[in-house]
Design an enzyme around this catalytic site. Structure first.
Site, PDB file in Angstrom:
ATOM      1  N   PHE A 174      -8.014   0.045   4.441  1.00  0.00           N
ATOM      2  CA  PHE A 174      -8.206   0.840   5.647  1.00  0.00           C
ATOM      3  C   PHE A 174      -8.868  -0.421   6.780  1.00  0.00           C
ATOM      4  O   PHE A 174      -8.393  -0.453   7.719  1.00  0.00           O
ATOM      5  CB  PHE A 174      -9.058   1.778   5.639  1.00  0.00           C
ATOM      6  CG  PHE A 174      -8.588   3.289   5.016  1.00  0.00           C
ATOM      7  CD1 PHE A 174      -7.036   3.318   4.757  1.00  0.00           C
ATOM      8  CD2 PHE A 174      -9.139   4.243   4.778  1.00  0.00           C
ATOM      9  CE1 PHE A 174      -6.384   4.221   4.441  1.00  0.00           C
ATOM     10  CE2 PHE A 174      -8.804   5.361   4.509  1.00  0.00           C
ATOM     11  CZ  PHE A 174      -7.326   5.572   4.398  1.00  0.00           C
ATOM     12  N   GLY A 175      -9.548  -1.292   6.034  1.00  0.00           N
ATOM     13  CA  GLY A 175     -10.222  -2.184   6.833  1.00  0.00           C
ATOM     14  C   GLY A 175      -9.085  -3.379   7.328  1.00  0.00           C
ATOM     15  O   GLY A 175      -9.119  -4.074   8.242  1.00  0.00           O
ATOM     16  N   CYS A 176      -8.162  -3.480   6.504  1.00  0.00           N
ATOM     17  CA  CYS A 176      -7.254  -4.312   6.641  1.00  0.00           C
ATOM     18  C   CYS A 176      -6.162  -3.713   7.953  1.00  0.00           C
ATOM     19  O   CYS A 176      -5.528  -4.341   8.814  1.00  0.00           O
ATOM     20  CB  CYS A 176      -6.342  -4.969   5.614  1.00  0.00           C
ATOM     21  SG  CYS A 176      -7.322  -5.640   4.706  1.00  0.00           S
TER      22      CYS A 176
ATOM     23  N   LEU B 147       0.948  -1.231   0.067  1.00  0.00           N
ATOM     24  CA  LEU B 147       0.015   0.028   0.000  1.00  0.00           C
ATOM     25  C   LEU B 147       0.884   1.215   0.044  1.00  0.00           C
ATOM     26  O   LEU B 147       0.653   2.049  -0.744  1.00  0.00           O
ATOM     27  CB  LEU B 147      -0.896   0.183   1.377  1.00  0.00           C
ATOM     28  CG  LEU B 147      -1.957   1.236   1.369  1.00  0.00           C
ATOM     29  CD1 LEU B 147      -2.768   1.504   0.111  1.00  0.00           C
ATOM     30  CD2 LEU B 147      -2.699   1.451   2.780  1.00  0.00           C
ATOM     31  N   THR B 148       1.575   1.415   1.091  1.00  0.00           N
ATOM     32  CA  THR B 148       2.541   2.785   1.077  1.00  0.00           C
ATOM     33  C   THR B 148       3.313   3.020  -0.074  1.00  0.00           C
ATOM     34  O   THR B 148       4.133   1.952  -0.627  1.00  0.00           O
ATOM     35  CB  THR B 148       3.397   2.401   2.361  1.00  0.00           C
ATOM     36  OG1 THR B 148       2.566   2.136   3.594  1.00  0.00           O
ATOM     37  CG2 THR B 148       4.313   3.565   2.604  1.00  0.00           C
TER      38      THR B 148
ATOM     39  N   GLU C  99       1.597   1.960  10.207  1.00  0.00           N
ATOM     40  CA  GLU C  99       0.002   1.620  10.564  1.00  0.00           C
ATOM     41  C   GLU C  99      -0.797   3.117  10.797  1.00  0.00           C
ATOM     42  O   GLU C  99      -1.549   3.235  11.924  1.00  0.00           O
ATOM     43  CB  GLU C  99      -0.506   0.848  11.347  1.00  0.00           C
ATOM     44  CG  GLU C  99       0.369  -0.543  10.951  1.00  0.00           C
ATOM     45  CD  GLU C  99       0.232  -1.131   9.823  1.00  0.00           C
ATOM     46  OE1 GLU C  99      -0.614  -0.491   8.814  1.00  0.00           O
ATOM     47  OE2 GLU C  99       0.911  -2.333   9.390  1.00  0.00           O
TER      48      GLU C  99
END
Length: 383
Positions: A235-237, A130-131, A362
């Site tokens: 975001f859910g993860c 993601l990042t 996170e």
């Protein structure tokens, strides 16, 4: 410490059993080598299958070889593993809370059957991409793209600080498409996928984080995660991983506090143990109070999660508090250890360095402060 804070009295029998299993694993398999591994920048990949055999990987998920354990049990395992080293709790988080959760939440049955049993067993490793290099706290500015080409998808772009990417079998990749952000399952052997470990780290040295490049990476149409649309997918993860951090950071804090208590009983200055002085006892008491408060908050959040009532803002409270207080406990512990506290004779400086990474990933302190500010005022201050 246990004589003052009787945590077991607040836990169910199965939760205590999970905690004890994780503490035994950390004590017997991680701690004997962790100081040297940190020095050598070595990730012991041979422990992955052992973590799977112990049931720790994706343990909060149901089916597909996963343990189906409760949220508190998972949190306790995170606490015990991070008491050994943040890198190993991070591994469990990346594998289970990020990669496996993404597949479990958003994947097709075929995708779940293909990947989850092997990941639960530690036979396959996943990463969560993601990042990006220029957008750690701003995923909405994502530059990695996925475009349709016939029946396939073609991915281009780059990611940074991607845990496990160089040893992973599958990457959960988030990319901008014509229909918004979507998730893709990319086998890491796909041409154009390159993962390069970041080598110059002074933190998290016994774990793996990578730069990842996607150069016309072609995957079939069924590589997309159909249940994830927009940033609510990743975001859910992330919230699953943040929950583990709430517990895990308290494990690092406990390790530092244990070291300080032990040293206060054995180091003598001016003819008596330093633990017999008022200043040292005051420090230990303050550190312990913050540790106990942090664990009780984690337990409260775990019970909320088990009822399906845990909110993202509440997770932000836990992540912000646990990591911030763990760092303060580590720094105070170092003062009690004196000059020896900066050596690898004690785990404190290693935990302190690792916690700086945990504080950043996170969601930084600032991001969680803004999440809470929005919840408290109803006003968005992100932009």
């Amino acid at each position: 410490m246990d004589a003052v804070f009787d945590l077991d009295d607040l836990l169910e029998a199965d939760e205590i059993a999970w905690a004890r299993k994780a503490r035994a694993f950390a004590t017997n398999r991680i701690l004997p080598a962790i100081e040297q591994d940190f020095e050598d920048k070595r990730f012991r990949v041979e422990l992955v299958a052992e973590l799977g055999a112990a049931g720790f990987l994706g343990m909060h998920l149901d089916g597909y070889g996963c343990a189906g354990a409760g949220a508190v049990s998972y949190g306790l395992v995170c606490l015990e593993l991070e008491a050994a080293d943040s890198g190993w709790r991070t591994f469990v988080s990346v594998q289970g809370s990020l990669a496996m959760s993404a597949i479990h939440k958003y994947g097709t049955e075929e995708q779940k059957q293909r990947w989850l049993p092997g990941m639960a067993a530690g036979e396959l490793v996943g990463c969560f991409a993601l990042t990006e290099p220029t957008g750690g706290s701003d995923p909405a500015s994502m530059k990695t793209t996925a475009r349709r080409d016939g029946d396939d998808w073609v991915l281009d772009g780059s990611k940074r600080w991607i845990g496990l990417a160089s040893i992973a079998d599958v990457a959960v990749v988030w990319a901008e498409t014509s229909e918004g952000v979507r998730g893709f399952l990319v086998p890491t052997g796909t041409p154009g996928f390159t993962a390069t470990p970041i080598d110059n780290k002074l933190s998290m040295r016994a774990s793996i984080q990578c730069d990842v490049e996607f150069d016309a990476v072609r995957v079939p149409g069924d590589a997309i995660l159909p249940g994830a649309r927009g940033l609510s997918g990743p975001f859910g993860c992330l919230n699953e991983a943040r929950f583990g951090i709430v517990w895990g950071a308290m494990g690092a804090a406990r390790s530092c506090l244990d070291a300080a208590i032990g040293r206060s009983q054995t180091r003598e200055v001016f003819g008596k143990p330093i633990g017999a002085t008022q200043l040292i006892q005051a420090k230990l008491a303050d550190m312990f109070v913050e540790y106990e408060k942090g664990v009780l908050l984690a337990l409260h959040l775990g019970r909320l999660k088990e009822r399906g009532a845990l909110t993202p803002a509440q997770i932000s409270v836990g992540k912000l508090n646990s990591v911030r207080e763990a760092i303060l406990i580590a720094r105070e512990a170092r003062t009690i250890l004196g000059g020896d506290g900066i050596t690898s004779e004690f785990p404190v400086m290693r935990h302190m360095a690792n916690l700086e990474s945990v504080r950043t990933y996170e969601g930084t302190d600032e991001i969680h402060q803004l999440v809470l500010g929005r919840a408290l005022t109803g006003l968005n201050a992100f932009a």
